[in-house]
Design an enzyme around this catalytic site. Structure first.
Site, PDB file in Angstrom:
ATOM      1  N   ASN A  25       0.842  -1.199   0.000  1.00 18.17           N
ATOM      2  CA  ASN A  25       0.000   0.000   0.000  1.00 18.17           C
ATOM      3  C   ASN A  25       0.871   1.241   0.000  1.00 18.17           C
ATOM      4  O   ASN A  25       1.816   1.324   0.786  1.00 18.17           O
ATOM      5  CB  ASN A  25      -0.863   0.087   1.277  1.00 18.17           C
ATOM      6  CG  ASN A  25      -1.856  -1.049   1.382  1.00 18.17           C
ATOM      7  OD1 ASN A  25      -2.389  -1.518   0.385  1.00 18.17           O
ATOM      8  ND2 ASN A  25      -2.102  -1.504   2.604  1.00 18.17           N
ATOM      9  N   ASP A 266       4.183  -5.860  11.979  1.00 23.68           N
ATOM     10  CA  ASP A 266       4.972  -6.220  10.792  1.00 23.68           C
ATOM     11  C   ASP A 266       6.414  -6.531  11.192  1.00 23.68           C
ATOM     12  O   ASP A 266       7.003  -7.508  10.735  1.00 23.68           O
ATOM     13  CB  ASP A 266       4.950  -5.073   9.766  1.00 23.68           C
ATOM     14  CG  ASP A 266       3.532  -4.781   9.279  1.00 23.68           C
ATOM     15  OD1 ASP A 266       2.696  -5.711   9.302  1.00 23.68           O
ATOM     16  OD2 ASP A 266       3.258  -3.632   8.908  1.00 23.68           O
TER      17      ASP A 266
HETATM   18  O1  RIB Z   1       0.803  -2.599   9.506  1.00 25.32           O
HETATM   19  C1  RIB Z   1       0.891  -1.293   9.039  1.00 25.32           C
HETATM   20  C2  RIB Z   1       0.372  -1.221   7.644  1.00 25.32           C
HETATM   21  O2  RIB Z   1      -1.017  -1.517   7.656  1.00 25.32           O
HETATM   22  C3  RIB Z   1       0.472   0.133   7.006  1.00 25.32           C
HETATM   23  O3  RIB Z   1       1.659   0.246   6.278  1.00 25.32           O
HETATM   24  C4  RIB Z   1      -0.784   0.228   6.150  1.00 25.32           C
HETATM   25  O4  RIB Z   1      -0.531   0.313   4.772  1.00 25.32           O
HETATM   26  C5  RIB Z   1      -1.580  -1.012   6.479  1.00 25.32           C
HETATM   27  O5  RIB Z   1      -1.410  -1.971   5.531  1.00 25.32           O
END
Ligand code: RIB
Length: 320
Positions: A25, A266
């Site tokens: 994204n 992440d």
């Molecule tokens: O985990 C964070 C991410 O969640 C962001 O970068 C946003 O794009 C969503 O995907």
């Protein structure tokens, strides 16, 4: 090989090969004092644009930790798609299995971050929604040759299911970060070795209200009964809880000054996956994930927060 992936030991982890199947994204971030309630407009301060998407963030996180990294995904034929390829090239992420979808916009994520570092995010999937089971099938080489396959839920169910199935059939370990959370079919869950929800996602997946007042252990056991091999629930500054058939293990997180919690999951998943490729057990991999996650929250925005091995030297040891 050492099984201790603890504080200051980042360099001792020799990384393997990780394939990430997921989203990209374009990210649009605004800092505010307080996240607005429905119907309210607030004036923010800083605005920045940059790369995002849980899949791409995790792939970049994995690559920074030294793993051989392939990404399977889709972007649009717009300039945000160009920026994505530029970024992956800079970070050393292999993009042989990433295509551009004509006439479709690259996915976009709007992130609002408050003064405590908490966030609210809305995502328009765009090209991410075009990734289907056939595309994933076409990337079967990247999947079968991996030590770990890592997926999230910003792409369609068919793509996730096929990726996990291909990996599982090939004896490749699978990690599913179920974010954003949604109910998943039984075959998908049965192909998951490690499910890594946060506490809210865990409740949603267990069919509860997101803030249900139920102990995390109970929620974790409920998720285990859905057929996944192991649940590793991230619980913010409290670290993580590992739930298996025979065991419950709590892993503390290092105490750090929080600037922005966006992307902590992440960074956790990137560290967790890399440590698994190095032969570490689930507890050591979770400890390493807590370190990488802790590093991420000390920076504004996700990409600047994703650590290299050297960056981890600055992360304090967790309070036990
Ligand atoms: O985990 C964070 C991410 O969640 C962001 O970068 C946003 O794009 C969503 O995907």
């Amino acid at each position: 090989m050492s099984t201790d992936a603890g504080h200051g030991d980042g360099a001792a982890i020799s990384a393997g090969r990780v394939t990430v199947v997921g989203s990209y994204n374009a990210g649009f971030v605004i800092d505010v004092d307080e996240i607005p309630v429905p119907g309210e407009t607030v004036l923010g301060s800083d605005f920045t644009e940059g790369p995002g998407g849980k899949g791409s963030n995790q792939a970049i996180g994995v690559a920074r930790l030294g793993a051989n990294t392939s990404f399977v995904g889709r972007v649009g034929d717009d300039h945000y798609g160009d920026e994505a390829f530029d970024r992956w090239a800079q970070e050393g992420v292999d993009t042989e299995a990433v295509d551009r979808v004509e006439g479709v916009a690259t996915g976009a994520g709007f992130v609002i971050v408050d003064e405590d570092g908490e966030n609210a995010i809305a995502v328009a999937p765009g090209a991410n929604a075009e990734l289907d089971a056939e595309d994933v099938e076409a990337a079967s080489e990247q999947i079968r040759n991996a030590d770990v396959v890592l997926c999230q839920l910003e792409i369609g169910d068919g793509a996730v299911e096929r990726a996990l199935e291909l990996a599982s059939d090939a004896g490749v370990r699978t990690v599913l970060n179920p974010a954003p959370a949604r109910a998943l079919p039984a075959p998908t869950l049965e192909s998951v070795d490690y499910l890594t929800p946060n506490a809210t996602e865990a409740r949603l997946l267990a069919g509860l209200e997101p803030d249900a007042n139920v102990p995390n252990e109970t929620v974790g056991r409920e998720l285990l009964s859905l057929g996944v091999g192991c649940v590793v629930m991230t619980i913010g500054e409290a670290g993580a809880l590992i739930v298996t058939e025979d065991d419950l293990v709590r892993v503390p997180a290092p105490a750090v000054d929080v600037v922005d919690t966006t992307g902590a999951g992440d960074a956790f998943n990137a560290g967790f996956a890399v440590a698994l490729t190095a032969g570490h057990d689930v507890t050591a991999a979770t400890r390493f994930g807590c370190q990488t996650g802790a590093h991420c929250v000390t920076a504004r925005e996700v990409i600047p927060g994703l650590p290299t091995r050297d960056d981890l030297e600055a992360v304090p040891a967790p309070d036990t």
